[in-house]
Write a protein that holds these residues in place. Structure first.
Motif, short mmCIF file in Angstrom:
data_model
loop_
_atom_site.label_atom_id
_atom_site.label_comp_id
_atom_site.label_asym_id
_atom_site.label_seq_id
_atom_site.Cartn_x
_atom_site.Cartn_y
_atom_site.Cartn_z
N ARG A 278 0.87 -1.18 0.00
CA ARG A 278 0.00 0.00 0.00
C ARG A 278 0.90 1.23 0.00
NH1 ARG A 278 -4.27 -0.09 4.74
NH2 ARG A 278 -2.40 0.41 5.93
N ASP A 279 0.31 2.39 -0.22
CA ASP A 279 1.10 3.61 -0.14
C ASP A 279 1.78 3.69 1.22
OD1 ASP A 279 0.16 4.16 -2.62
OD2 ASP A 279 -1.06 5.89 -2.05
N LEU A 280 3.06 4.00 1.21
CA LEU A 280 3.87 4.08 2.42
C LEU A 280 4.27 5.53 2.65
CD1 LEU A 280 5.62 2.85 4.72
CD2 LEU A 280 7.42 2.51 2.99
N TRP A 281 3.96 6.07 3.83
CA TRP A 281 4.28 7.45 4.18
C TRP A 281 5.35 7.46 5.26
CZ3 TRP A 281 1.87 11.66 1.85
CH2 TRP A 281 0.78 11.37 1.03
N ILE A 282 6.50 8.06 4.95
CA ILE A 282 7.60 8.10 5.91
C ILE A 282 8.29 9.46 5.84
CG2 ILE A 282 8.04 5.61 5.98
CD1 ILE A 282 10.22 5.94 3.96
N SER A 283 9.10 9.75 6.86
CA SER A 283 9.80 11.03 6.89
C SER A 283 10.90 11.07 5.83
CB SER A 283 10.40 11.25 8.28
OG SER A 283 11.37 10.26 8.57
N PRO A 284 11.28 12.26 5.37
CA PRO A 284 12.21 12.37 4.23
C PRO A 284 13.56 11.73 4.45
CG PRO A 284 11.14 14.48 4.66
CD PRO A 284 10.77 13.57 5.80
N GLN A 285 14.05 11.70 5.70
CA GLN A 285 15.38 11.15 5.95
C GLN A 285 15.36 9.66 6.31
OE1 GLN A 285 18.28 12.73 5.42
NE2 GLN A 285 17.01 14.37 4.61
N HIS A 286 14.17 9.08 6.40
CA HIS A 286 14.07 7.65 6.70
C HIS A 286 14.57 6.84 5.50
CE1 HIS A 286 11.84 4.77 9.49
NE2 HIS A 286 12.53 4.01 8.66
N ALA A 287 15.43 5.89 5.75
CA ALA A 287 16.08 5.16 4.66
C ALA A 287 15.32 3.88 4.31
CB ALA A 287 17.52 4.82 5.02
N LEU A 288 15.21 3.63 3.01
CA LEU A 288 14.73 2.35 2.49
C LEU A 288 15.93 1.49 2.12
CD1 LEU A 288 11.89 3.66 0.13
CD2 LEU A 288 11.65 2.73 2.45
N PHE A 289 15.73 0.18 2.19
CA PHE A 289 16.80 -0.78 1.89
C PHE A 289 16.61 -1.29 0.47
CE2 PHE A 289 18.67 -5.15 2.25
CZ PHE A 289 19.96 -4.76 2.53
N ILE A 290 17.48 -0.84 -0.44
CA ILE A 290 17.36 -1.17 -1.86
C ILE A 290 18.72 -1.61 -2.39
CG2 ILE A 290 16.72 -0.32 -4.15
CD1 ILE A 290 15.05 1.82 -2.79
N ASP A 291 18.75 -2.76 -3.03
CA ASP A 291 19.99 -3.28 -3.63
C ASP A 291 21.14 -3.30 -2.64
OD1 ASP A 291 18.56 -3.54 -5.94
OD2 ASP A 291 19.50 -1.88 -6.99
N GLY A 292 20.84 -3.72 -1.41
CA GLY A 292 21.88 -3.88 -0.41
C GLY A 292 22.34 -2.61 0.26
N ALA A 293 21.68 -1.49 0.02
CA ALA A 293 22.10 -0.21 0.60
C ALA A 293 20.91 0.51 1.20
CB ALA A 293 22.77 0.66 -0.45
N LEU A 294 21.19 1.38 2.14
CA LEU A 294 20.18 2.22 2.77
C LEU A 294 20.20 3.59 2.11
CD1 LEU A 294 20.89 1.27 6.48
CD2 LEU A 294 18.81 0.69 5.20
N ILE A 295 19.01 4.06 1.66
CA ILE A 295 18.92 5.33 0.94
C ILE A 295 17.80 6.16 1.56
CG2 ILE A 295 18.59 6.43 -1.30
CD1 ILE A 295 19.29 3.73 -2.58
N PRO A 296 18.10 7.37 2.05
CA PRO A 296 17.03 8.24 2.53
C PRO A 296 15.98 8.45 1.43
CG PRO A 296 19.17 9.13 3.15
CD PRO A 296 19.43 7.99 2.21
N VAL A 297 14.71 8.27 1.79
CA VAL A 297 13.67 8.28 0.76
C VAL A 297 13.56 9.63 0.08
CG1 VAL A 297 11.80 8.94 2.33
CG2 VAL A 297 11.29 7.55 0.31
#
Length: 521
Positions: A278-297
């Motif tokens: 579903r649509d995910l709402w998070i703060s701008p500096q919260h990091a997602l885990f993509i391709d083995g790395a953490l990236i602020p959204v």
């Protein structure tokens, strides 16, 4: 309103400004005390006269208003207390000070005190950060905007043993700006540095929005319903207990238009099939885990499937901490847990952690590489952009949309639109709406305001209303509104209108009955 305000007529006398307007300050014999208490609006200080050259000013600003020092700052000393009401003695927060001119030759550097929360200091390009005196009390909900600094996104913090330290803003080749904070205990990772609407750099001191479902052994659970000790499922499939949950909130008047605070929406499927579900709402500096790395959204915003819409309501954030940094599943998407980079104090309930776990905290260790720039981040952004323009799978049914644009009002402040919107398949997630005029998007708003009539009609919590005022610079009094449309940002579903041609009138609010089929446009 405009005029001259006299300060320093006697020892301890307080001059008050409680209406927006332009004012000159006349300094009498004694040190001046100025109290500005506004719920909204701007006070422009356009000049200093009288004994200003030898005067000392105590300037208190609170309640949600803005003070702009438009004249060269020509005082022998000044203390600006952001968030303090000198008349009541209350620390209420909500003070914004803009230093829009230079520091006059021979004048003393002003001291800045952040009191309460949600205070902001703005330095226009002509005012150098080096001309500031002592900065006290800067904290998690406060902001410093440096409009004369651009392309400098790396904060480097040096902590002093006795508290406070020096924050350098690095552009990769040199130090673009330096600020000395007299109080606080931080790390470099505690600071968010982003580009504001003026093109300058904004500094603030990450989190999930209420309603976000976290994977647990018993199924998805809304983050606000979780408690310390509850088990959750991590990205690796492990079951781990919650150690602590941080909470922070921001009033709408501080969060609206603030890209450092406003949540980012990651649309369903933006990262991959059913990621998020579903649509995910998070703060701008919260990091997602993509391709083995953490990236602020905030670094992944593409305006289509990952976007940061304008908001009109208060913001609440929750952040889950485990015994060590890890990746959990939020709406099925991998997102980081809280890591303490000496920024725990940005949460309003930070004291509960100290009570539960007294003593020194273990050192923070990130569970993965954190990407802030470079070719790998560029490649991930490119992949997400390609996916954003890919048509949805043929077996996906169109998501329904129900709601109405109920009213349009025009007055001296602008054109105000009100109504409601709900996606019946994700009933408690707010709908992001594009506002279009003659086919061109002119604004965005979020349908997350509470309306008792919606709740009474059986539409969940009733938090599906919206209200947005568009200034005359966007829609003038002469603008033809027959082409005005509201559409869901995610897929351009059009919102039905009961008021498109009812200027300055209120249409009967259109509320769908619980048993009725939703209107699909």
């Amino acid at each position: 309103m405009s005029g001259t305000v006299t300060v320093g007529v006697s020892i301890g006398a307080v001059a008050t400004i409680d209406q927006a307007g332009s004012y000159d300050l006349y300094f009498a014999q004694y040190p001046g005390v100025l109290n500005i208490a506004l719920n909204s609006g701007t006070v422009d200080i356009t000049g200093f006269s009288g004994q200003a050259a030898s005067a000392f000013l105590t300037d208190d600003l609170s309640g949600g208003g803005t003070e702009i020092i438009a004249a060269p700052l020509y005082l022998s000393g000044a203390n600006f207390n952001l968030g303090l009401n000198d008349v009541t003695g209350n620390t209420v927060g909500g003070g914004t000070l803009e230093l829009a001119n230079s520091l006059a030759p021979g004048a003393s550097a002003p001291n800045i005190n952040f009191d309460g929360s949600n205070d902001a200091l703005i330095l226009d390009p002509i005012f150098s950060p080096s001309n500031l005196g002592v900065i006290n009390g800067f904290g998690p909900s406060d902001t410093i905007v440096l409009r004369g600094v651009t392309n400098a996104l790396t904060p480097v913090w040096t902590q002093n043993n006795g508290g406070g330290g020096t924050l350098n803003i690095d552009n990769g080749a040199s130090v673009a700006a330096s600020l000395t904070l007299a109080t606080g205990s931080f790390s470099s990772a505690a600071f968010n540095v982003t580009t504001d609407a003026s093109g300058g750099e904004a500094i603030s001191v990450t989190c999930f929005c209420p309603g976000t479902r976290i994977a647990t052994p018993d199924g998805p659970v809304a983050v606000e319903q979780l408690a310390i000790g509850d088990p959750i499922i991590t990205h690796s499939g492990a079951i781990r207990a919650i150690k602590w949950i941080g909470q922070r909130t921001y009033a709408a008047r501080f969060a609206t238009g603030n890209l450092r605070l406003a949540p980012v929406c990651v649309r369903a499927g933006a990262l991959g099939d059913a990621r998020p579900q579903r649509d995910l709402w998070i703060s701008p500096q919260h990091a997602l885990f993509i391709d083995g790395a953490l990236i602020p959204v905030g670094l992944l915003i593409n305006g289509t499937t990952i976007l940061q819409p304008d908001i009109t309501g208060d913001i609440a954030y929750f952040h889950i901490e485990l015994d060590s940094h890890d990746v959990l599943l939020a709406e099925g998407a991998p997102a980081e847990t809280y890591i303490n980079d000496d920024n725990r104090l940005m949460f309003h309930n930070a004291s509960t952690y100290a009570a539960l776990y007294p003593g020194a905290e273990p050192p923070a260790r990130s569970c993965a590489e954190r990407l802030l720039d470079g070719p790998k981040l560029a490649s991930i952004r490119s992949s997400l952009a390609i996916r954003a323009h890919r048509p949805p799978p043929s077996n996906q049914a169109a998501n329904p949309l129900q709601g109405h644009l109920d009213t349009i009002r025009r007055d001296a402040t602008g054109t105000t639109l009100t109504g409601w919107a709900q996606s019946p398949d994700t009933t408690e997630l707010p709908v992001c709406l594009d506002i279009l005029l003659a086919g061109r998007r002119i604004a965005r708003t979020l349908a997350n305001l509470y309306r008792p009539d919606l709740e009474a009609a059986g539409l969940g919590s009733g938090r599906h209303g919206f209200a947005i005022t568009l200034p005359h610079a966007v829609i003038s009094l002469q603008t033809d509104l027959t082409t005005l449309q509201l559409r869901r940002s995610a897929d351009q579903h059009r919102l039905p209108s009961a008021a498109t041609t009812l200027i300055d009138h209120i249409a009967q609010p259109q509320i769908a009955q619980p048993q009725a089929a939703p209107h699909v446009a």
